[in-house]
Write a protein that holds these residues in place. Structure first.
Motif, PDB file in Angstrom:
ATOM      1  N   MET A   1       1.420 -23.219  -1.937  1.00  0.00           N
ATOM      2  CA  MET A   1       2.247 -21.516  -0.914  1.00  0.00           C
ATOM      3  C   MET A   1       0.830 -21.482  -0.662  1.00  0.00           C
ATOM      4  SD  MET A   1       4.433 -19.193  -2.974  1.00  0.00           S
ATOM      5  CE  MET A   1       4.839 -17.714  -2.169  1.00  0.00           C
ATOM      6  N   ASN A   2       1.275 -20.870   0.909  1.00  0.00           N
ATOM      7  CA  ASN A   2       0.277 -20.551   1.396  1.00  0.00           C
ATOM      8  C   ASN A   2       0.577 -18.822   1.937  1.00  0.00           C
ATOM      9  OD1 ASN A   2      -0.538 -22.984   2.868  1.00  0.00           O
ATOM     10  ND2 ASN A   2       0.493 -22.926   3.971  1.00  0.00           N
ATOM     11  N   GLU A   3      -0.162 -18.140   1.337  1.00  0.00           N
ATOM     12  CA  GLU A   3      -0.363 -16.913   0.913  1.00  0.00           C
ATOM     13  C   GLU A   3      -1.638 -16.396   1.545  1.00  0.00           C
ATOM     14  OE1 GLU A   3      -0.621 -16.486  -3.541  1.00  0.00           O
ATOM     15  OE2 GLU A   3       2.172 -15.741  -3.619  1.00  0.00           O
ATOM     16  N   THR A   4      -1.425 -14.610   2.416  1.00  0.00           N
ATOM     17  CA  THR A   4      -2.481 -14.526   2.695  1.00  0.00           C
ATOM     18  C   THR A   4      -3.405 -13.759   1.619  1.00  0.00           C
ATOM     19  OG1 THR A   4      -1.087 -14.487   5.136  1.00  0.00           O
ATOM     20  CG2 THR A   4      -2.999 -13.149   5.063  1.00  0.00           C
ATOM     21  N   VAL A   5      -4.702 -13.726   1.422  1.00  0.00           N
ATOM     22  CA  VAL A   5      -4.882 -12.709   0.493  1.00  0.00           C
ATOM     23  C   VAL A   5      -5.923 -12.309   0.939  1.00  0.00           C
ATOM     24  CG1 VAL A   5      -6.676 -12.761  -1.374  1.00  0.00           C
ATOM     25  CG2 VAL A   5      -5.422 -14.551  -1.251  1.00  0.00           C
ATOM     26  N   VAL A   6      -6.391 -11.105   1.189  1.00  0.00           N
ATOM     27  CA  VAL A   6      -6.956  -9.829   1.530  1.00  0.00           C
ATOM     28  C   VAL A   6      -8.181  -9.372   1.006  1.00  0.00           C
ATOM     29  CG1 VAL A   6      -5.594  -9.740   4.095  1.00  0.00           C
ATOM     30  CG2 VAL A   6      -5.408  -7.648   2.047  1.00  0.00           C
ATOM     31  N   CYS A   7      -9.161  -8.968   0.943  1.00  0.00           N
ATOM     32  CA  CYS A   7     -10.068  -8.241   0.467  1.00  0.00           C
ATOM     33  C   CYS A   7     -10.526  -6.646   1.411  1.00  0.00           C
ATOM     34  CB  CYS A   7     -11.012  -9.011  -0.311  1.00  0.00           C
ATOM     35  SG  CYS A   7     -12.402  -7.887  -0.941  1.00  0.00           S
ATOM     36  N   VAL A   8      -9.893  -5.466   0.592  1.00  0.00           N
ATOM     37  CA  VAL A   8      -9.876  -4.238   2.206  1.00  0.00           C
ATOM     38  C   VAL A   8     -10.983  -3.388   0.594  1.00  0.00           C
ATOM     39  CG1 VAL A   8      -7.999  -4.958   3.363  1.00  0.00           C
ATOM     40  CG2 VAL A   8      -7.580  -3.540   0.717  1.00  0.00           C
ATOM     41  N   VAL A   9     -11.697  -2.437   1.812  1.00  0.00           N
ATOM     42  CA  VAL A   9     -13.014  -1.344   0.540  1.00  0.00           C
ATOM     43  C   VAL A   9     -12.041  -0.276   1.433  1.00  0.00           C
ATOM     44  CG1 VAL A   9     -15.178  -0.439   0.496  1.00  0.00           C
ATOM     45  CG2 VAL A   9     -14.236  -3.325   0.329  1.00  0.00           C
ATOM     46  N   GLY A  10     -12.171   0.671   0.989  1.00  0.00           N
ATOM     47  CA  GLY A  10     -11.418   2.311   0.553  1.00  0.00           C
ATOM     48  C   GLY A  10     -11.871   2.886   0.209  1.00  0.00           C
ATOM     49  N   ASN A  11     -10.793   4.154   0.459  1.00  0.00           N
ATOM     50  CA  ASN A  11     -10.515   5.176  -0.511  1.00  0.00           C
ATOM     51  C   ASN A  11      -9.326   5.219  -0.680  1.00  0.00           C
ATOM     52  OD1 ASN A  11     -13.104   6.152  -0.365  1.00  0.00           O
ATOM     53  ND2 ASN A  11     -12.721   7.314   1.700  1.00  0.00           N
ATOM     54  N   VAL A  12      -9.059   5.566  -2.498  1.00  0.00           N
ATOM     55  CA  VAL A  12      -7.771   6.184  -2.867  1.00  0.00           C
ATOM     56  C   VAL A  12      -6.762   6.926  -1.408  1.00  0.00           C
ATOM     57  CG1 VAL A  12      -6.438   6.283  -4.857  1.00  0.00           C
ATOM     58  CG2 VAL A  12      -8.307   4.831  -5.193  1.00  0.00           C
ATOM     59  N   ALA A  13      -6.180   7.038  -1.528  1.00  0.00           N
ATOM     60  CA  ALA A  13      -5.289   8.029  -0.422  1.00  0.00           C
ATOM     61  C   ALA A  13      -4.749   9.080  -1.141  1.00  0.00           C
ATOM     62  CB  ALA A  13      -5.145   8.016   0.701  1.00  0.00           C
ATOM     63  N   THR A  14      -3.452   8.520  -2.329  1.00  0.00           N
ATOM     64  CA  THR A  14      -2.378   8.937  -3.322  1.00  0.00           C
ATOM     65  C   THR A  14      -3.105   9.043  -4.393  1.00  0.00           C
ATOM     66  OG1 THR A  14      -0.842   7.410  -2.974  1.00  0.00           O
ATOM     67  CG2 THR A  14      -1.140   9.461  -1.410  1.00  0.00           C
ATOM     68  N   GLN A  15      -1.891   9.891  -5.437  1.00  0.00           N
ATOM     69  CA  GLN A  15      -2.206   9.998  -6.403  1.00  0.00           C
ATOM     70  C   GLN A  15      -1.956   8.690  -7.568  1.00  0.00           C
ATOM     71  OE1 GLN A  15      -4.680  12.039  -8.329  1.00  0.00           O
ATOM     72  NE2 GLN A  15      -3.714  10.311 -11.058  1.00  0.00           N
ATOM     73  N   PRO A  16      -2.072   7.982  -8.043  1.00  0.00           N
ATOM     74  CA  PRO A  16      -1.483   6.242  -8.925  1.00  0.00           C
ATOM     75  C   PRO A  16      -0.045   6.547  -9.539  1.00  0.00           C
ATOM     76  CG  PRO A  16      -3.714   5.953  -9.382  1.00  0.00           C
ATOM     77  CD  PRO A  16      -3.186   7.811  -8.266  1.00  0.00           C
ATOM     78  N   VAL A  17       0.715   6.098  -8.860  1.00  0.00           N
ATOM     79  CA  VAL A  17       2.545   6.388  -9.493  1.00  0.00           C
ATOM     80  C   VAL A  17       2.539   5.431 -10.316  1.00  0.00           C
ATOM     81  CG1 VAL A  17       4.797   6.830  -8.783  1.00  0.00           C
ATOM     82  CG2 VAL A  17       3.033   7.407  -7.375  1.00  0.00           C
ATOM     83  N   TYR A  18       2.520   5.990 -11.901  1.00  0.00           N
ATOM     84  CA  TYR A  18       3.169   4.555 -12.605  1.00  0.00           C
ATOM     85  C   TYR A  18       4.373   4.829 -13.509  1.00  0.00           C
ATOM     86  CZ  TYR A  18       2.253   2.293 -17.683  1.00  0.00           C
ATOM     87  OH  TYR A  18       2.444   1.627 -18.189  1.00  0.00           O
TER      88      TYR A  18
END
Length: 161
Positions: A1-18
């Motif tokens: 199965m073809n999937e687009t795998v990415v690696c991104v570097v950035g800053n967390v912009a919102t509080q994680p919602v669990y």
């Protein structure tokens, strides 16, 4: 199965919602990724356009993210890219770029971290087999049980002459 795998570097912009639905724990947060480039006219680094991604994590990764990640922290996210659009009345209303995370970690080029291994989930108890009775050894001259004798003969290779 073809999937687009990415690696991104950035800053967390919102509080994680669990959340913990019946399918297992999940967490989501927004990630701001701003490109930087060298401006020759100003002889300085300049911020480019900022892209926002919604990062989704599941199972143990979700539990670890909610315990480790806070707003403003630099992170590296690797996962499957999914672009969603909603169209109403033939016109595009909005588009969203989501990342279904496989791994998430702090960007150590911009700070330090102290790693603490997560506790393993409790395993199901293994099925135990009865212990052999070693207290009453069989004498060497006693005949083997009938079933053992037959299986032993079946295992011996036939001699070819």
């Amino acid at each position: 199965m073809n999937e687009t795998v990415v690696c991104v570097v950035g800053n967390v912009a919102t509080q994680p919602v669990y959340r913990e639905p019946a399918s297992g724990p999940s967490v989501r947060f927004r990630l701001a990724v701003t490109s930087r480039y060298w401006d020759r006219e100003k002889s300085a680094w300049t911020d480019g356009h900022t892209n926002f991604f919604t990062v989704w994590a599941n199972r143990q990764l979700a539990v670890n993210v909610v315990a480790s990640v806070e707003v403003g922290q630099p992170v590296v996210v690797q996962g499957r890219l999914k672009v969603r659009t909603e169209v109403r009345d033939g016109q595009q209303q909005w588009a969203s770029a989501d990342i279904d995370a496989m791994t998430i970690g702090h960007d150590l080029t911009r700070g330090t971290a102290a790693f603490v291994r997560a506790a393993k989930p409790e395993a199901q108890p293994a099925v135990t087999r009865p212990e052999p009775n070693w207290e009453t050894p069989r004498p060497a001259d006693a005949p083997a049980a009938e079933g053992q004798e037959k299986s032993q003969q079946a295992q011996e290779p036939a001699m070819v002459t």
